[in-house]
Design a protein around this motif. Sequence first.
Motif, PDB file in Angstrom:
ATOM      1  N   GLU A 157       1.479   6.615  -6.891  1.00 50.66           N
ATOM      2  CA  GLU A 157       0.415   7.537  -7.269  1.00 50.66           C
ATOM      3  C   GLU A 157       0.762   8.988  -6.960  1.00 50.66           C
ATOM      4  OE1 GLU A 157      -2.988   6.092  -5.162  1.00 50.66           O
ATOM      5  OE2 GLU A 157      -3.273   4.385  -6.519  1.00 50.66           O
ATOM      6  N   ALA A 158       1.482   9.237  -5.864  1.00 47.38           N
ATOM      7  CA  ALA A 158       1.748  10.615  -5.451  1.00 47.38           C
ATOM      8  C   ALA A 158       3.004  11.205  -6.086  1.00 47.38           C
ATOM      9  CB  ALA A 158       1.864  10.687  -3.930  1.00 47.38           C
ATOM     10  N   VAL A 159       3.996  10.373  -6.397  1.00 43.57           N
ATOM     11  CA  VAL A 159       5.277  10.909  -6.867  1.00 43.57           C
ATOM     12  C   VAL A 159       5.596  10.453  -8.296  1.00 43.57           C
ATOM     13  CG1 VAL A 159       7.760  10.980  -6.406  1.00 43.57           C
ATOM     14  CG2 VAL A 159       6.149  11.022  -4.513  1.00 43.57           C
ATOM     15  N   GLN A 185       0.821  -1.202   0.000  1.00 39.36           N
ATOM     16  CA  GLN A 185       0.000   0.000   0.000  1.00 39.36           C
ATOM     17  C   GLN A 185       0.861   1.262   0.000  1.00 39.36           C
ATOM     18  OE1 GLN A 185      -2.447  -0.733   3.428  1.00 39.36           O
ATOM     19  NE2 GLN A 185      -4.018  -1.806   2.249  1.00 39.36           N
ATOM     20  N   LYS A 186       1.975   1.244   0.751  1.00 42.06           N
ATOM     21  CA  LYS A 186       2.896   2.381   0.755  1.00 42.06           C
ATOM     22  C   LYS A 186       3.509   2.577  -0.629  1.00 42.06           C
ATOM     23  CE  LYS A 186       4.327   2.286   5.592  1.00 42.06           C
ATOM     24  NZ  LYS A 186       5.456   1.985   6.513  1.00 42.06           N
ATOM     25  N   SER A 187       3.904   1.481  -1.266  1.00 41.66           N
ATOM     26  CA  SER A 187       4.472   1.563  -2.614  1.00 41.66           C
ATOM     27  C   SER A 187       3.448   2.103  -3.597  1.00 41.66           C
ATOM     28  CB  SER A 187       4.952   0.188  -3.083  1.00 41.66           C
ATOM     29  OG  SER A 187       5.982  -0.272  -2.272  1.00 41.66           O
ATOM     30  N   GLN A 188       2.211   1.691  -3.461  1.00 41.27           N
ATOM     31  CA  GLN A 188       1.154   2.178  -4.345  1.00 41.27           C
ATOM     32  C   GLN A 188       0.936   3.678  -4.153  1.00 41.27           C
ATOM     33  OE1 GLN A 188      -0.387   0.405  -6.685  1.00 41.27           O
ATOM     34  NE2 GLN A 188      -1.628   2.145  -7.325  1.00 41.27           N
ATOM     35  N   CYS A 217       5.932  10.974 -14.397  1.00 41.79           N
ATOM     36  CA  CYS A 217       5.796  10.311 -15.698  1.00 41.79           C
ATOM     37  C   CYS A 217       4.836  11.073 -16.603  1.00 41.79           C
ATOM     38  CB  CYS A 217       5.328   8.871 -15.523  1.00 41.79           C
ATOM     39  SG  CYS A 217       6.573   7.791 -14.839  1.00 41.79           S
ATOM     40  N   LEU A 218       3.761  11.563 -16.026  1.00 39.16           N
ATOM     41  CA  LEU A 218       2.806  12.346 -16.829  1.00 39.16           C
ATOM     42  C   LEU A 218       3.461  13.622 -17.349  1.00 39.16           C
ATOM     43  CD1 LEU A 218      -0.489  11.923 -14.763  1.00 39.16           C
ATOM     44  CD2 LEU A 218       0.055  10.912 -16.985  1.00 39.16           C
ATOM     45  N   LYS A 219       4.265  14.282 -16.521  1.00 33.28           N
ATOM     46  CA  LYS A 219       4.951  15.507 -16.952  1.00 33.28           C
ATOM     47  C   LYS A 219       5.975  15.181 -18.033  1.00 33.28           C
ATOM     48  CE  LYS A 219       5.562  19.880 -16.532  1.00 33.28           C
ATOM     49  NZ  LYS A 219       4.548  20.810 -16.979  1.00 33.28           N
ATOM     50  N   GLU A 220       6.727  14.080 -17.867  1.00 39.20           N
ATOM     51  CA  GLU A 220       7.690  13.668 -18.894  1.00 39.20           C
ATOM     52  C   GLU A 220       6.988  13.396 -20.214  1.00 39.20           C
ATOM     53  OE1 GLU A 220      10.158  10.366 -17.827  1.00 39.20           O
ATOM     54  OE2 GLU A 220      10.883  11.348 -16.014  1.00 39.20           O
TER      55      GLU A 220
END
Length: 172
Positions: free
Chosen positions: A141-143, A134-137, A148-151
């Motif tokens: 999602e947060a970082v 859950q922490k990895s997810q 990736c979307l900005k790239e």
Amino acid sequence: MESFSPLLNSIPIMIAPILGGIIIVAALCLISLKLSKHSFIKGQVSFIIALSFLGGIMGVIAGGSSSPLGQTLITGVLGLVSALLTYLLSKEALRDWKVLMPSAMVALIVSAFIGLTIGANYKVLREQHLVNMQKSQKLFEAVILPICLKELELRLQGIPEPESYYSQCPQK
């Protein structure tokens, strides 16, 4: 086959300790009976070993279970074992088995306790793994996802990445 992966990965965590516990408990019960000058008749040794296995497996199921189904199964099996032991103690023809019953019950209870401990340990490990997932997810999602979307947005606009930049996005 992928759905069996967590089960297959958990085998070394549970099987080796429970087998060790079962063997030690059964051996100690058999040694104590032998030291008390008890002569075994056919089936008594395997009866103690079987009850040790039954207790250990029931303990692992109850300790590692998160659902009420595990407890229901344990209740049913314990009811059957209790009925069997009551029958064995009440039969006059099975007089030789009455000496064995206390040791058999100790083997069942101690193996069940060992199994509960191992099952509860596995349950804690499984819950810790779930928290880490859950922490990895959340990290993704947060970082990672916004980066990736900005790239991707910059690539679509035709802006090249700097030479020293290492992409955070998986490349196919």
